[in-house]
Design a protein around this motif. Sequence first.
Motif, PDB file in Angstrom:
ATOM      1  N   GLY A  91       8.656  -1.177  -1.367  1.00  0.00           N
ATOM      2  CA  GLY A  91       9.545  -0.392  -0.530  1.00  0.00           C
ATOM      3  C   GLY A  91       9.510  -0.580   1.023  1.00  0.00           C
ATOM      4  N   GLY A  92       8.483  -1.417   1.312  1.00  0.00           N
ATOM      5  CA  GLY A  92       8.184  -1.521   2.805  1.00  0.00           C
ATOM      6  C   GLY A  92       7.111  -0.928   3.397  1.00  0.00           C
ATOM      7  N   MET A  93       6.260  -0.415   2.261  1.00  0.00           N
ATOM      8  CA  MET A  93       5.036   0.424   2.546  1.00  0.00           C
ATOM      9  C   MET A  93       3.885  -0.828   2.899  1.00  0.00           C
ATOM     10  SD  MET A  93       5.434   3.853   2.530  1.00  0.00           S
ATOM     11  CE  MET A  93       3.825   4.094   2.498  1.00  0.00           C
ATOM     12  N   MET A  94       3.946  -2.195   2.581  1.00  0.00           N
ATOM     13  CA  MET A  94       2.936  -2.877   2.753  1.00  0.00           C
ATOM     14  C   MET A  94       3.613  -4.193   3.243  1.00  0.00           C
ATOM     15  SD  MET A  94      -0.377  -3.620   0.467  1.00  0.00           S
ATOM     16  CE  MET A  94      -1.736  -4.713   1.059  1.00  0.00           C
ATOM     17  N   VAL A  95       2.929  -4.918   4.070  1.00  0.00           N
ATOM     18  CA  VAL A  95       3.510  -6.454   4.572  1.00  0.00           C
ATOM     19  C   VAL A  95       2.258  -7.122   4.733  1.00  0.00           C
ATOM     20  CG1 VAL A  95       5.258  -5.274   5.866  1.00  0.00           C
ATOM     21  CG2 VAL A  95       3.385  -5.774   7.246  1.00  0.00           C
ATOM     22  N   LYS A  98       5.746  -5.725  -7.009  1.00  0.00           N
ATOM     23  CA  LYS A  98       7.200  -5.734  -7.801  1.00  0.00           C
ATOM     24  C   LYS A  98       6.836  -5.546  -9.025  1.00  0.00           C
ATOM     25  CE  LYS A  98       9.860  -8.284  -4.332  1.00  0.00           C
ATOM     26  NZ  LYS A  98      10.737  -9.483  -4.252  1.00  0.00           N
ATOM     27  N   LEU A  99       7.610  -4.681  -9.793  1.00  0.00           N
ATOM     28  CA  LEU A  99       7.560  -4.934 -11.298  1.00  0.00           C
ATOM     29  C   LEU A  99       8.944  -5.059 -11.995  1.00  0.00           C
ATOM     30  CD1 LEU A  99       5.808  -1.460 -11.594  1.00  0.00           C
ATOM     31  CD2 LEU A  99       4.615  -3.639 -11.993  1.00  0.00           C
ATOM     32  N   PRO A 100       8.916  -5.338 -13.240  1.00  0.00           N
ATOM     33  CA  PRO A 100       9.981  -6.103 -13.821  1.00  0.00           C
ATOM     34  C   PRO A 100      11.143  -4.616 -13.596  1.00  0.00           C
ATOM     35  CG  PRO A 100       8.277  -6.310 -15.348  1.00  0.00           C
ATOM     36  CD  PRO A 100       7.725  -5.588 -14.229  1.00  0.00           C
ATOM     37  N   ASN A 112       8.929  -1.254  -8.267  1.00  0.00           N
ATOM     38  CA  ASN A 112       7.901  -1.568  -7.346  1.00  0.00           C
ATOM     39  C   ASN A 112       6.947  -0.339  -7.255  1.00  0.00           C
ATOM     40  OD1 ASN A 112       8.602   0.169  -4.816  1.00  0.00           O
ATOM     41  ND2 ASN A 112      10.596  -0.719  -5.403  1.00  0.00           N
ATOM     42  N   TYR A 113       5.662  -0.777  -6.763  1.00  0.00           N
ATOM     43  CA  TYR A 113       4.499   0.162  -6.761  1.00  0.00           C
ATOM     44  C   TYR A 113       3.870  -0.030  -5.485  1.00  0.00           C
ATOM     45  CZ  TYR A 113       1.652  -3.862  -8.057  1.00  0.00           C
ATOM     46  OH  TYR A 113       1.282  -4.941  -7.897  1.00  0.00           O
ATOM     47  N   TYR A 114       3.115   1.222  -4.906  1.00  0.00           N
ATOM     48  CA  TYR A 114       2.299   1.010  -3.767  1.00  0.00           C
ATOM     49  C   TYR A 114       1.182   2.027  -4.161  1.00  0.00           C
ATOM     50  CZ  TYR A 114       0.464   1.931   0.680  1.00  0.00           C
ATOM     51  OH  TYR A 114      -0.456   2.081   1.906  1.00  0.00           O
ATOM     52  N   THR A 115       0.172   1.735  -3.857  1.00  0.00           N
ATOM     53  CA  THR A 115      -1.162   2.572  -4.001  1.00  0.00           C
ATOM     54  C   THR A 115      -2.201   2.417  -2.795  1.00  0.00           C
ATOM     55  OG1 THR A 115      -2.662   3.427  -5.346  1.00  0.00           O
ATOM     56  CG2 THR A 115      -2.181   0.983  -5.542  1.00  0.00           C
ATOM     57  N   SER A 116      -2.734   3.205  -2.573  1.00  0.00           N
ATOM     58  CA  SER A 116      -3.925   3.157  -1.439  1.00  0.00           C
ATOM     59  C   SER A 116      -4.856   4.163  -1.772  1.00  0.00           C
ATOM     60  CB  SER A 116      -3.482   3.453   0.136  1.00  0.00           C
ATOM     61  OG  SER A 116      -3.121   4.687   0.338  1.00  0.00           O
ATOM     62  N   TYR A 117      -6.225   3.831  -1.599  1.00  0.00           N
ATOM     63  CA  TYR A 117      -7.450   4.606  -1.800  1.00  0.00           C
ATOM     64  C   TYR A 117      -8.332   4.672  -0.629  1.00  0.00           C
ATOM     65  CZ  TYR A 117     -11.815   6.240  -3.611  1.00  0.00           C
ATOM     66  OH  TYR A 117     -13.194   6.992  -3.792  1.00  0.00           O
ATOM     67  N   THR A 118      -8.862   5.485  -0.480  1.00  0.00           N
ATOM     68  CA  THR A 118      -9.975   5.588   0.839  1.00  0.00           C
ATOM     69  C   THR A 118     -11.149   6.370   0.377  1.00  0.00           C
ATOM     70  OG1 THR A 118      -8.255   5.322   2.462  1.00  0.00           O
ATOM     71  CG2 THR A 118     -10.260   6.021   3.273  1.00  0.00           C
ATOM     72  N   TYR A 119     -12.425   5.951   0.369  1.00  0.00           N
ATOM     73  CA  TYR A 119     -13.760   6.787   0.248  1.00  0.00           C
ATOM     74  C   TYR A 119     -14.164   6.781   1.528  1.00  0.00           C
ATOM     75  CZ  TYR A 119     -18.296   8.138  -0.760  1.00  0.00           C
ATOM     76  OH  TYR A 119     -19.592   8.615  -0.679  1.00  0.00           O
ATOM     77  N   THR A 120     -14.665   7.828   2.229  1.00  0.00           N
ATOM     78  CA  THR A 120     -15.234   8.033   3.500  1.00  0.00           C
ATOM     79  C   THR A 120     -16.345   8.934   3.466  1.00  0.00           C
ATOM     80  OG1 THR A 120     -13.035   7.702   4.554  1.00  0.00           O
ATOM     81  CG2 THR A 120     -14.946   8.476   5.882  1.00  0.00           C
ATOM     82  N   ASP A 121     -17.492   8.449   3.839  1.00  0.00           N
ATOM     83  CA  ASP A 121     -18.688   9.092   3.925  1.00  0.00           C
ATOM     84  C   ASP A 121     -19.020   9.343   5.343  1.00  0.00           C
ATOM     85  OD1 ASP A 121     -20.942  10.418   3.606  1.00  0.00           O
ATOM     86  OD2 ASP A 121     -22.389   8.751   3.048  1.00  0.00           O
ATOM     87  N   GLY A 153       8.463   3.269  -7.272  1.00  0.00           N
ATOM     88  CA  GLY A 153       9.582   3.328  -6.904  1.00  0.00           C
ATOM     89  C   GLY A 153      10.708   2.245  -7.513  1.00  0.00           C
ATOM     90  N   TYR A 154      11.961   2.576  -7.493  1.00  0.00           N
ATOM     91  CA  TYR A 154      13.097   1.615  -7.977  1.00  0.00           C
ATOM     92  C   TYR A 154      14.169   1.547  -7.214  1.00  0.00           C
ATOM     93  CZ  TYR A 154      17.003   0.668 -10.788  1.00  0.00           C
ATOM     94  OH  TYR A 154      18.194  -0.061 -11.573  1.00  0.00           O
ATOM     95  N   ASP A 155      14.598   0.149  -7.044  1.00  0.00           N
ATOM     96  CA  ASP A 155      15.473  -0.097  -5.950  1.00  0.00           C
ATOM     97  C   ASP A 155      16.557  -1.264  -6.709  1.00  0.00           C
ATOM     98  OD1 ASP A 155      17.137  -1.034  -4.025  1.00  0.00           O
ATOM     99  OD2 ASP A 155      15.817  -0.268  -2.337  1.00  0.00           O
ATOM    100  N   ASP A 156      17.422  -1.221  -7.125  1.00  0.00           N
ATOM    101  CA  ASP A 156      18.486  -2.238  -7.855  1.00  0.00           C
ATOM    102  C   ASP A 156      19.492  -2.634  -6.792  1.00  0.00           C
ATOM    103  OD1 ASP A 156      20.501  -0.008  -7.673  1.00  0.00           O
ATOM    104  OD2 ASP A 156      20.459  -0.175  -9.713  1.00  0.00           O
ATOM    105  N   GLY A 157      19.496  -2.302  -5.418  1.00  0.00           N
ATOM    106  CA  GLY A 157      20.301  -2.773  -4.419  1.00  0.00           C
ATOM    107  C   GLY A 157      21.575  -1.737  -4.306  1.00  0.00           C
ATOM    108  N   ARG A 158      21.815  -0.750  -5.266  1.00  0.00           N
ATOM    109  CA  ARG A 158      22.731   0.133  -5.221  1.00  0.00           C
ATOM    110  C   ARG A 158      22.124   1.507  -5.087  1.00  0.00           C
ATOM    111  NH1 ARG A 158      28.097   1.067  -6.690  1.00  0.00           N
ATOM    112  NH2 ARG A 158      28.880   3.040  -6.076  1.00  0.00           N
TER     113      ARG A 158
END
Length: 747
Positions: A41-45, A592-594, A598-607, A641-646
């Motif tokens: 959904g535009g969260m990552m390029v 993208k998924l069927p 769509n999906y987006y995930t991020s993980y951060t470990y900070t010490d 996420g889900y987006d079918d154009g409508r």
Amino acid sequence: MSIFIRSGVCLAVMSALSMAAQAAESTDVGAINVQGETLGGGMMVQEESAKARSTITKEAMQKQADMAGNALDRLKYTPGLNVNSNDASGLSGVDYTMRGMNSDQIGLSIDGIPINDSGNYAVYPNLVGDAENIEEVFVTQGSSEADGPHIGSSGGNIGLVTKRPAKDFGGFVKQTLGSNNLSKTFARLETGEYNGFSNWLSYSHTEAKKWRGEGRLYSNKFEMNSLFEAENGNSSNLIMKYNRQENANYNTLSKAQFEQDGRYANDYPATPQYNSRGQLSRYYKLNRNPFENFTLSFTQKLQLQDNLSLTLQPYYYWGNGGSFTGQSASTLGPTSDQAGQYDLSNLTSNTYYRPSWTQTWRPGITTKLKWDINEQHSLDLGYWYERARQLQTQPYVAIKSDGNPADLWGDPNGAGQVKDANGNTVQGRNQYTITPAQKIWLQDSWFVTPDWTLVGGLAWQHVDRRGENKGSLENAPEHRHATYHKFLPNFSASYRLDQQNQVFYNLTRNMRTPQNYVLYNVGDSINTKPELSWNHELGWRFQQDDMLLSATLFYLRYTDRQISTTNPDGDYEMMNVGKVENRGLEVEWSGKLPYNFNYYTSYTYTDSEQKDNVTREDISLPTSGKQLPNSPKNLLNLTLGYDDGRYYSSVSGKYVGAFYGDMTNDEKVGGRTVFDLAAGVYLPVDKKIVKSAALRFGILNLLDKEYLTSARTTVFNADARNGLSAATPYYNVGVERTYSVSLEATF
């Protein structure tokens, strides 16, 4: 102005633009506008730079649940960042950390203009403009760009890019309504292109009630963008933004207050409270934050030769306003002058509104020369200069019978300000700071092979702090001056293994000039050293049409960390608390998924580990080996996420791990998981009149989780240690479940 009046204005503008668009276009009737979908959904390029970098597109900003949020709110799922706002209006306070660094250690710019406060590097949401006019937001998590116009960045940079004018005549309108009487009306008019010129002009009005405590928030924004593009490659771009707001502040909570009375506890009182002398002491009408600011940038790009280009960008920033966040009104009487600056014999003891007022004038210019020497080498040479001036005062303003300040805007010549027997305006603070800053840099990009790229550069940065303490109730007049300068090298290497895999390494040195407090605080503050950091990044990217994946190992080591604190007498001073090491891992994955999912995930470990013990009031505190306050070790974001154009929809979950409110790690705030929901429909439109339209809906904090977001005031030790008294950290409060809906149309 009521919601109905603003809605009527909005509809009138929509109608006018519709008639203009109908005359200009003739396309299919009844078509549904299909949005171009990017991954997640535009969260990552797809990124190419040889350093950690994340970009949020306009598509992603439009689809998030925060309908009225500002551009910084949109970064809440970005790896490395923990972003929190006081409410859903986009107008109140925002705070964030990145890889263990606070927002005042991270550079922030809009179209190349530095936005961090020139004195203390604080970030205010009113400075970033309307999110509707932002095309994208990018983050370099570990190092600023070589040409970054920052003097307060220990590492990392956030950049906002303003939308370019459209080629066709038209416009965009949007009405947002939400919880707590939230209402935002936005309209933008596009002139289209004529002989190379194109422009847009926008206006927005936002208002809301505070979700906890009494008080309201108001903002009016005017923005414009004018672009001229010549056929020879030259261009000129003028961008102006103005904001005027009148906000009521939120109060903070201690952990004990939150656990005992919940998130609605201890805000500023809704009814007046008086002291023993019958004078107004506490009332929400006193805790205000009026502010106005104006930014202007003019970017001139000149194509001198086919392989040589010059960019000139003068800019100007002006700000005026202040805030009062005290727990009670300030008392002033005949014996209040501790420095012998005023004759207060004309006064009787009374309570007053005393805002911390700041006026800023900040002109600057950035010049860049890019020379493509041959197919292997591209050379960048640049120079940045800025001369910031800042007047910081604390006038005493009379309080009217209804509890409002007699002069909310703190006009230096305002009739409501207290004057002494000689006619001098009484000030609790009166400081004038001039900060000339400059940077020169040279950087070579060497394209060794089609797969290997090496970049090496060197910058020299020089900053002056010139302070004039004009005299106040507590300080006699005094001049102070400090100078800071360092060479800042950078190196990066990128190798593309194949079409899908890229690896990179980045090494950058950053400098953070001490805040302007060092010119006025007591003790040895004037000799505070700048924070210096070495940032290492080792990363890998995997990129294909339906999936993007990146992973970065980082190690940030900085010395001479600066802390503003108070001494045993209660006077402010700057302290050097030594070395800190931040190390960790960032992962970002999107695809993208069927069936249009769509999906987006991020993980951060900070010490974030402190390496030295701190001495406070001649007592050594065991801070070595402890986690930095306000720095959670784990951040996890998941969006489906889900987006079918409508139709589109998304569910996002954000986990923030536990963090501490003090440097000795005595007080720990537990982790939390918060869910947001967003949905929308692209409406059928007659494209002769309307190009596109959408109805959007969002819920923040779907499960109504109660939590503390971050420490607003960190302390050295929350428990008594070795005879040193305990101090209390205070925290910002997570917003309640909040709804919003918006209707928008493009003509």
